[in-house]
Design a protein around this motif. Structure first.
Motif, PDB file in Angstrom:
ATOM      1  N   UNK A  98     -36.865-104.665 -39.585  1.00 40.72           N
ATOM      2  CA  UNK A  98     -36.022-105.039 -38.447  1.00 40.72           C
ATOM      3  C   UNK A  98     -36.616-106.236 -37.714  1.00 40.72           C
ATOM      4  N   UNK A 102     -34.927-109.983 -37.273  1.00 39.18           N
ATOM      5  CA  UNK A 102     -34.576-110.613 -35.999  1.00 39.18           C
ATOM      6  C   UNK A 102     -35.349-111.906 -35.795  1.00 39.18           C
TER       7      UNK A 102
ATOM      8  N   UNK B 134     -29.443-101.479 -29.285  1.00 41.14           N
ATOM      9  CA  UNK B 134     -28.709-101.908 -30.474  1.00 41.14           C
ATOM     10  C   UNK B 134     -29.607-102.657 -31.458  1.00 41.14           C
ATOM     11  N   UNK B 135     -30.693-103.233 -30.973  1.00 39.86           N
ATOM     12  CA  UNK B 135     -31.614-103.945 -31.862  1.00 39.86           C
ATOM     13  C   UNK B 135     -32.219-103.012 -32.895  1.00 39.86           C
ATOM     14  N   UNK B 136     -32.411-101.752 -32.529  1.00 40.61           N
ATOM     15  CA  UNK B 136     -33.125-100.848 -33.435  1.00 40.61           C
ATOM     16  C   UNK B 136     -32.284-100.461 -34.630  1.00 40.61           C
ATOM     17  N   UNK B 137     -30.966-100.645 -34.541  1.00 43.96           N
ATOM     18  CA  UNK B 137     -30.135-100.310 -35.690  1.00 43.96           C
ATOM     19  C   UNK B 137     -29.489-101.561 -36.282  1.00 43.96           C
ATOM     20  N   UNK B 138     -29.907-102.734 -35.788  1.00 39.95           N
ATOM     21  CA  UNK B 138     -29.418-104.013 -36.300  1.00 39.95           C
ATOM     22  C   UNK B 138     -27.909-104.094 -36.262  1.00 39.95           C
ATOM     23  N   UNK B 139     -27.320-103.617 -35.180  1.00 38.28           N
ATOM     24  CA  UNK B 139     -25.878-103.666 -35.046  1.00 38.28           C
ATOM     25  C   UNK B 139     -25.529-104.445 -33.792  1.00 38.28           C
ATOM     26  N   UNK B 421     -38.909-105.349 -30.050  1.00 40.88           N
ATOM     27  CA  UNK B 421     -38.392-106.319 -31.022  1.00 40.88           C
ATOM     28  C   UNK B 421     -37.954-107.586 -30.295  1.00 40.88           C
TER      29      UNK B 421
END
Lengths: 425, 481
Positions: A98, A102, B134-139, B421
């Motif tokens: 992930x 990003x 939402x960053x943690x599921x890349x959505x 992230x």
């Protein structure tokens, strides 16, 4: 010790650093440090099954709550320094992916922006737009709608080249979702099973290992202990190094020698008793000698009181001299401290007790008669004692010369003691 | 060995990421997969009680009454965070703070002031934690349900933009569950000291004990059982009401009897007739109701009672029904029909029609309360049930399939991981509020991160990836109300 703490919480510099140690572990139940224990187990010999040999194995146990690695079925190790392992988080890989993804997106974004900017600056962009409007527009109406900014085949391919050259493309599998059938259902036995509160981890224990959050006590796994590294601390005024940097500090020692606690006898209140205003009260104080020399203490009345503090009692000081023995590091480890020492004759009306470098003694004081119950009683006195400075260090440096005993200097200390509150009648 | 260098290795160079929750604070460094520690958001004097600094103080803060004490406790708490737990000097560091949409402006400004002026951090960012999750599921698109200590907030995020007009919130959370546990225990529980006779519980148990009971024993039960519990409660309530009505009727009938005896000679037939009719009707109704009471069944198997050790000598007898009934406060609908499930559906109804299907397929459940066993299953079940059965939702949402995400960390750490992230990205740099900016603007923070900075070119604020916060100005303006 207290001084050290004040230093370390001052917002100026935190002097301890933290990381995970590979040899020291912490108990998952109470976060106490685990200690390695050895045990003998008798196993049948490999060569001759009829004979049995004893073998030493090691496991970890908590001295505080008696949790052991055997309790959760972790196999014992054959060597003391064997590698105990922390359980890996199975999702760690996904999290790394992930983050890479990003980072890639962010890089791409900045690169695209930089490109757009630079093309604007040089006028390429406007030229391209003009060209596109004049020639490209009517021929490829659909594509120009899709990419209004850069749509000519030349510029888009150029852009792609630029992007490709600078960094690698990262792709990420989309996250899995679950519907009603895949989501974890309540197990049937939850309705029938009895709740044993001692077998379920508390929220503190769960949060102690944040990424795992173990729910059952039998799933506990030791956590690597957080290591403390002492950072150096310097005096702000004289730039002396007060605390040395050190790994795995078990105690905080001052590097600087000239701290008062190492040279001046410490006065403490030994026992508190009821204090009655206007009448004679016996106060018991104690003296501790931190130096490596026997010292002789004589008491003097304090005549020059300053304005900040005032005593409100008359004090009757002991007239004779008190001898306080030197601080002996070895004495702490000997169970009977008086053995092997010359008996000293002490006046029992003056001396309460004598133990190694500590002494307890009585003072008589008469608090002023006009004090109300609940008022603080302050007494004051001065005492004189000899001081050898860092003579012992000097002696050590110069070579052992037993004949020349260093000459002491005499210091006088002024003491104010708040001996307590006036008792109710 | 250079010890200064050592400090950098241990995270000195990375931004500090804080997720200050109402009960627990998650803290660590950017780019790491898990927080360094999770600690209670509380300060404690030596030997004193644990005082939560943000809990139950919302009303005071909105009135700006306890600003001084709030500042003091926040600075004390942050001191603990930096010097004791992270063991880092915050001077010249960058800090990212996760915040809730409904975080009062006062709190964030006090935190900023403490960080800038006491700890001298170089720059900081407040980021909305729904978006970070939402960053943690890349959505980029998802419906985020945050079930926290005090309240539950539902917020849809479409392509990296929080849709603020569709947010829903209600005071459904752990505090409600703990209140419910206390209520049940004071009704049916017993406390026993050594071998003395068990007494009923009169004073409120400490929050720690209630939290422990909740964490160790409670779960969200299945829908069918919950229905039975709900019906049982309703019937009991009716019974209580009827008893009251019955006693009134008894007095009334007594009065009537006297009256009839008195007026008998005067031949007031009508009054007698009325009395006879009424009593007949009442008895008939009573008979009918008593049969329906017998039909009410308790869910089976019944949960066995528990014994909770409070300390060495005190034991607490807890009725087993607490285990499943306490968490029902989240799902039983109040007078307005609000529960967690209906909040999600109501929120969906307010979203654009085209996005509803995708949002329903990308539910993301975060927050510590959602870690209760069975929570997600019950939520999905109810969503499906209501979307098919209830008139309000059937016409618009019956086509939706509800699916929930599995984030890579437990639900209470999701927003922290998202923040970690985000803070490790380059675009994080553009969002920072520096100390100079803070001082120049009268010690006010820009509301949300989308507001344009005066020194930034327009390009910088028009990011297109999910990494950016768009539409922030909407959120900011409504937050100030």
């Amino acid at each position: 010790m207290q001084i050290a703490y004040q230093c370390c919480f001052a917002p100026v510099s935190g002097y301890l650093c933290i990381c995970r140690s590979s040899t020291s572990w912490q108990c998952p139940a109470c976060s106490h440090t685990l200690s390695t224990r050895a045990s003998n187990s008798i196993i049948p010999s490999a060569e001759d099954p009829s004979k049995s040999i004893s073998k030493k194995t090691y496991y970890q146990a908590c001295n505080f709550c008696r949790w052991t690695t055997r309790g959760i079925g972790m196999p014992d190790k054959d060597v003391v320094s064997a590698a105990w392992s922390e359980k890996n988080n199975p999702e760690q890989l996904r999290i790394r992916q992930l983050m890479d993804y990003y980072r890639y997106l962010a890089q791409k974004e900045t690169a695209e922006q930089a490109q757009r900017k630079s093309s604007k600056k040089r006028g390429y962009f406007s030229t391209a737009m003009q060209l596109q409007q004049r020639y490209g527009g009517p021929r490829t109406p659909q594509s120009s709608k899709k990419h209004p900014a850069v749509s000519t085949p030349l510029s888009s391919s150029l852009a792609a080249l630029r992007l490709k050259g600078s960094f690698k493309e990262v792709t990420l599998e989309p996250a899995q979702t679950c519907g009603i059938d895949e989501v974890e259902k309540l197990p049937d036995e939850i309705y029938t099973k009895k709740v044993d509160f001692t077998q379920i981890a508390s929220i503190q224990q769960r949060l102690y290992q944040p990424s795992r959050q173990i729910e059952q006590v039998e799933d506990f796994w030791p956590r690597k202990s957080t290591m403390f590294v002492k950072r150096s601390l310097r005096c702000k005024k004289c730039d002396h190094n007060i605390i040395k940097p050190e790994y795995n500090s078990s105690s905080i020692k001052f590097k600087i020698q000239l701290v008062a606690v190492h040279h001046i006898p410490e006065v403490r209140i030994h026992k508190e008793g009821p204090i009655i205003a206007g009448s004679k009260n016996k106060i018991s104080l104690s003296l501790i000698n931190p130096t490596e020399h026997d010292i002789h203490i004589s008491f003097l009345p304090n005549t020059e009181e300053n304005n900040t503090k005032k005593s409100n009692a008359t004090t009757e000081l002991p007239s004779s001299e008190i001898v306080v023995l030197k601080y002996d590091e070895a004495a702490e480890y000997i169970s009977t401290p008086t053995s092997g020492k010359p008996e000293m004759f002490d006046d029992p009306s003056l001396i309460i007790y004598r133990r190694a470098n500590k002494i307890g003694f009585y003072l008589q004081c008469v608090p002023n008669a006009d004090l109300a119950p609940g008022d603080d009683v302050w007494i004051t006195f001065r005492f004189r004692h000899e001081h050898y400075g860092n003579a012992s260090v000097v002696k050590l440096l110069k070579g052992d010369d037993a004949a020349s005993e260093p000459a002491p200097t005499w210091l006088t200390q002024t003491v104010f003691v708040n001996i307590g509150k006036v008792a109710d009648k | 060995m250079s010890y200064k260098k050592l400090g950098m290795v241990f995270g000195g160079g990375n931004p500090i990421v804080l997720d200050i929750g109402e009960t627990y604070t998650k803290l660590g460094f950017a780019g790491e997969p898990e927080p360094r520690a999770v600690i209670p958001t509380a300060i404690q004097k030596v030997g004193g009680p644990l005082t939560y600094i943000l809990k139950s103080d919302r009303s005071c803060i909105s009135q700006h009454l306890h600003c001084a004490t709030l500042k003091q406790s926040i600075s004390k708490f942050l001191e603990k965070v930096f010097f004791k737990i992270l063991q880092i000097n915050p001077k010249h560091q960058r800090v990212l703070l996760c915040e809730s949409l409904l975080n009062p402006t006062k709190i964030r400004e006090v935190i900023a002031e403490v960080l800038f002026h006491q700890f001298e951090v170089a720059a900081l960012v407040f980021a909305p934690h729904h978006l970070l999750a939402c960053f943690t599921v890349a959505m980029g698109t998802g419906l985020v349900v945050d079930c926290a200590y005090n309240e539950t907030i539902v917020l849809p995020v479409i392509e990296g933009t929080p849709i603020l007009w569709a947010w829903q919130s209600a005071p459904l959370g752990s505090s409600g569950i703990q209140d419910e546990i206390m209520k049940e225990i004071s009704e049916k529980g017993k406390i026993q000291v050594r071998d003395e006779a068990a007494k009923s519980v009169t004073s409120r148990l400490s929050e720690r004990v209630l939290e422990d009971i909740k964490v160790k024993a409670c779960f969200v039960t299945q829908y069918e059982r919950a229905k039975l519990i709900h019906d049982g409660k309703l019937a009991e309530w009716r019974k209580v009401c009827r008893k009251r009505v019955g006693s009134y009727f008894f007095i009334f009938s007594n009065f009537c009897n006297h009256a009839i005896n008195y007026f008998y000679n005067t031949n007031l037939i009508m009054l007698r007739l009325l009395y006879v009719m009424m009593s007949a009707r009442f008895t008939q109704k009573n008979v009918g109701d008593s049969t329906s009471e017998q039909e009410i069944t308790k869910p089976s198997p019944a949960l066995s009672d528990m014994i909770y050790p409070i300390d060495g000598v005190t034991r607490l007898m807890i009725p087993g029904s607490v285990r499943e009934e306490a968490a029902e406060v989240l799902f039983e609908q109040d007078n307005d029909g609000t529960s967690i499930s209906t909040m999600v559906l109501d929120s969906l109804l307010q979203c654009p029609v085209v996005s509803r299907k995708e949002l329903a397929q990308n539910l993301l459940v975060i927050g510590g309360t959602s870690l209760l066993p069975g929570f997600r299953h019950r939520l999905l079940f109810e969503l499906k049930e209501f979307a098919e059965s209830e008139e309000k939702y059937r016409s618009k949402l019956s086509q939706c399939e509800f699916r929930v995400h599995n984030p890579p960390v437990p639900a209470n750490l999701v927003s922290w991981l998202g923040a970690s992230i985000f803070a490790s990205l380059e675009s994080f740099q553009h969002r920072l509020v520096t100390k100079e900016y803070f001082n120049q603007h009268n010690r006010k923070l820009p509301d949300w991160c989308g507001l344009p900075f005066p020194d930034k070119t327009p390009e910088a604020s028009s990011h297109t990836t999910p990494a950016s916060f768009k539409g922030g100005s909407h959120l900011g303006s409504s937050k100030n109300k």
